[in-house]
Design an enzyme around this catalytic site. Structure first.
Site, PDB file in Angstrom:
ATOM      1  N   GLY A  73     104.463  -4.146   3.974  1.00 44.27           N
ATOM      2  CA  GLY A  73     103.178  -4.205   3.288  1.00 44.27           C
ATOM      3  C   GLY A  73     103.206  -5.167   2.117  1.00 44.27           C
ATOM      4  N   CYS A  74     102.185  -5.038   1.255  1.00 47.25           N
ATOM      5  CA  CYS A  74     102.036  -5.958   0.122  1.00 47.25           C
ATOM      6  C   CYS A  74     102.951  -5.549  -1.014  1.00 47.25           C
ATOM      7  CB  CYS A  74     100.597  -5.972  -0.375  1.00 47.25           C
ATOM      8  SG  CYS A  74      99.397  -6.530   0.817  1.00 47.25           S
ATOM      9  N   VAL A  75     104.231  -5.522  -0.801  1.00 43.96           N
ATOM     10  CA  VAL A  75     105.156  -5.219  -1.909  1.00 43.96           C
ATOM     11  C   VAL A  75     106.289  -6.230  -1.902  1.00 43.96           C
ATOM     12  CG1 VAL A  75     104.705  -2.775  -2.052  1.00 43.96           C
ATOM     13  CG2 VAL A  75     106.436  -3.586  -0.479  1.00 43.96           C
TER      14      VAL A  75
END
Lengths: 447, 106, 209
Positions: B104-106
């Site tokens: 994901g967006c990490v």
């Protein structure tokens, strides 16, 4: 050179290349065919690219990346490419070209489209990079970690494989925090509220690791007296990483979670939280993927907040955000989304000192984390090197806070903050608005 | 791919500094990662309570826990977690606990 | 100059012109055969306004960093294309047997001179800048040389050699990158319509809602 990639290339058969070409061809319409015929290789796009700005070399010139794709197009789909490949630079789709495609469209591109604006001809290069990514996907050449994020969405309904109970518990926790923050025991973060006007959607990263931005958004809705809800199961995650793998059937399946939730809950407006690619996916690509006009508007929370302020539904005191703030322009929201002014109007009211970057708006640089780069570990060093352009832009503003209406950008900006010692705070626009809210008295909120 | 020298041996890290083999993790290695990757010279009991909880969750369920669960289990406020791990719960705490990078967006 | 239309070279120039137009029409038909898209997403702006902007403001130094930062190249390009159009106008006049009024001669010669210098300048840039050389294909050099020769000959020796250069240029036009004389317009229209629909062009917005 990635060994993972080389191993995959080892296994490719002629049939795989044929399949890749077929998928590539299938993604082209008159527009793309025109673009592929139009490049004059003037090279003026070079400076438009943050990869080239930070590392000026041939392979970072957008026109070069395009040429890898155009070469294959010429060899397989044009007469001159067949008759005089050396003259026009046509190349058959083989192992070398497949490697060049992967390197160009996954390894050196965030699909930010800044080169489009600077193209002498007017070629939207990402349209062709997307066609190439789609073809590579059909050959199994999408980087595994990027694909894994898509698989999570397909299997779990959100891209971080968060279970329903975990999500609900986090929302309830944020509701308690909101009540403590506002002093209003009636402050709610509604879940599955049937017939609510707005269905609000978030990035799973907020739920999993950074829930304060969810609380901030909820506080703004609370202050505005908005009739809103979150979905408890399927349809709360606005992300769609298939926008980056460019596999349209998977993209359609993921965006359908949102349209299904709209139908199930009977909401009127689909509200996309602060996320660039999520906005482009739901607002612009979703209807194309599902091949239908949406019977409801898709809006960004930035537009809602702008409306609340214009209509006087919320009031802010900019003195509560005294430190200089600069604004990052997420490519998917601004250059590809058309949302540029709402966030500026909001910030001009909510912060004391907004310092624009040079350049800004449609001309702003990508943070370096777009196009799925943050999910592709193998290109991490390039991503951070290319991000230096953004770091320099931020430093030049002298701002202490960077407002970034995109969680993906926030993550890249956080890494840049550390890598380049920027010493800034990075916040969503809603966080700045929530901090500046002149909180209504209790009776004003009640209907 | 990069490496971290640990007891005279190179420990393989991926491009983002996460352990390539989460199985080789131990608390000494966590400290080495904290110094090399997070710029933390020492780990306090608060750090350890977070790291041990995340590690335990990972060994049981194979994934990273929600930050909600971390706060609940350790009794720490959310803001404190961010202060303890400057790179955040994912790229900071999960990395030190030897987890692979979350998707994901990490 | 007498009417050259019915000299062998004059006829060949006309034939080459017919070839060029026919070739470009074939290319256009092939591009169109890929099919068009009927977008489903509700427009936020006006595609037609986007197209108008794409062909005007979007190409100005104010809107385009690549122009701002490369004004010499921009100037060379403008001069080159101005010279080519001038040379074609002169070619048409010459084939039809018309004399250019003397009052226009100086201007035409100036445009041709600037055009030849523009073509030569861009050629040198392509040869000397390592990155641009790496980006180039033989087609780029052939296309430039043909057009530059056509403009230069129009200036210094508008006789048989010039007509020959016109034949070569017209013959090559649909084969190599000179096809951008067609695809520039097709591509830029699609480009303008795309960003127009999305409310990005023109700046400041003609947002429907």
């Amino acid at each position: 050179m990635s060994t993972e990639l080389e191993q995959k290339l080892d296994t490719l058969t002629d049939a795989d290349y044929a399949r890749g070409l077929e998928v590539f061809r299938g993604g082209l319409k008159e527009a793309e065919a025109s673009y592929l015929n139009a490049c004059v290789r003037c090279g003026l796009c070079a400076g438009g690219c943050h990869y080239h700005r930070t590392e000026p070399e041939l392979e970072n010139v957008p026109g070069r990346k395009l040429d890898h794709i155009a070469s294959v197009f010429k060899a397989h789909f044009t007469t001159m490419g067949r008759l005089a490949p050396g003259l026009v630079g046509a190349k058959r789709f083989d192992r070398d070209m497949a490697r060049a495609w992967v390197d160009a469209v996954f390894g050196r591109c965030t699909l930010c489209g800044r080169c489009s604006m600077n193209c002498t001809i007017g070629i939207p290069l990402p349209a062709l990079f997307r066609a190439a990514r789609r073809a590579l996907g059909a050959m199994g050449l999408v980087p595994e970690d990027l694909q894994a994020t898509v698989e999570n969405s397909l299997q779990h309904g959100n891209n971080m494989a968060i279970e329903r109970e975990e999500w609900v518990e986090t929302v309830e926790w944020m509701e308690e925090e909101l009540q403590a923050d506002t002093g209003d025991p009636e402050a709610r973060i509604p879940l599955d509220k049937q017939g609510a006007r707005c269905l609000f959607t978030v990035n799973p990263r907020e739920a999993k690791f950074f829930p304060l931005s969810l609380q901030a958004s909820a506080k703004v809705f609370w202050a505005a007296g908005e009739d809103w809800t979150l979905a408890s199961d399927g349809g709360w995650d606005l992300t769609n990483y298939a926008l980056f793998t460019c596999e349209d059937d998977q993209a359609a399946a993921i965006v359908k979670n949102l349209t299904d939730a709209m139908t199930r809950l009977g909401c009127q407006v689909l509200v996309i939280g602060e996320c660039g690619h999520g906005y482009q996916s739901a607002r612009w690509m979703g209807p194309e993927w599902l091949k239908q006009r949406f019977p409801f508007p898709v809006v960004s929370i930035l537009e809602l907040m702008d409306g609340y302020l214009n209509e006087g539904r919320i009031h802010v005191d900019s003195a509560r955000n005294q430190e200089p703030v600069t604004l990052h322009d997420p490519c998917n929201l601004v250059r590809h989304g058309g949302i540029s002014e709402p966030q500026r109007r909001v910030l001009r009211r909510a912060v004391a000192n907004l310092v624009e970057m040079a350049p800004h708006g449609v001309e702003n640089y990508c943070c370096g984390g777009g196009g799925g780069q943050l999910a592709m570990s193998r290109y991490r060093n390039r991503r951070l090197a290319a991000g230096k352009k953004k770091a320099d832009q931020i430093r030049a503003t002298g701002a202490k806070v960077v407002a970034a209406p995109c969680h993906n950008c926030i993550d890249q900006l956080s890494e840049l903050n550390k890598e380049y010692q920027l010493k800034v705070q990075i916040k969503t626009v809603a966080e700045l608005v929530a901090a500046a809210l002149i909180v209504p008295t209790h009776s004003e909120v009640l209907p | 791919m990069s490496g971290l020298m640990f007891h005279g041996q190179a420990v393989a890290l991926n491009e983002e500094g996460f352990l390539v083999d989460p199985g080789i993790w131990n608390e000494e290695l966590a400290l080495a990662l904290a110094q090399a990757e997070e710029g933390l010279e020492a780990l306090t009991e608060e750090h350890w309570s977070v790291i041990r909880f995340i590690r335990g969750h990972f060994e049981e369920k194979q994934g990273a826990p929600m930050v909600r669960a971390v706060c609940k289990a350790t009794g720490l406020r959310l803001q404190r977690i961010y202060e303890l791990f400057p790179s955040g719960p994912a790229k900071g705490a999960c990395k030190l606990a030897g987890l692979p990078k979350p998707d994901g967006c990490v | 100059m007498p009417n050259q239309l019915f000299t062998p070279l004059g006829t060949a120039v006309v034939a080459a012109g017919v070839w060029a137009v026919a070739g470009l029409l074939v290319l256009r038909a092939r591009a169109r055969a890929f099919g068009s898209r009927q977008p489903f997403a509700a427009a936020a702006g006006d595609p037609a306004a986007g197209i108008r902007y794409a062909f005007t403001g979007a190409m100005s130094p104010g809107a385009k960093e690549s122009v701002r930062e490369h004004l010499p190249s921009y100037g060379l390009g403008l001069a080159f294309h101005g010279g080519i159009f001038t040379a074609f106008a002169l070619l048409a006049l010459s084939l039809a047997g018309f004399e250019l009024p003397r009052s226009l001669w100086l201007g035409a010669r100036a445009l041709l001179a600037l055009g030849a210098m523009g073509g030569l300048g861009l050629l040198l840039k392509r040869l000397l800048k390592a990155e641009l050389r790496g980006l180039s294909r033989p087609d780029d050099f052939v296309s430039n040389l043909l057009a530059t020769a056509f403009v230069a000959l129009a200036l210094v020796s508008p006789g048989q050699a010039w007509l020959l250069s016109a034949i070569l240029l017209l013959f090559y036009a649909p084969l190599g990158k000179i096809r951008h004389c067609l695809f520039f317009f097709m591509a830029r229209s699609h480009f303008g319509a795309f960003f127009g629909r999305r409310g990005v062009f023109p700046p400041g917005g003609s947002h429907v809602h």
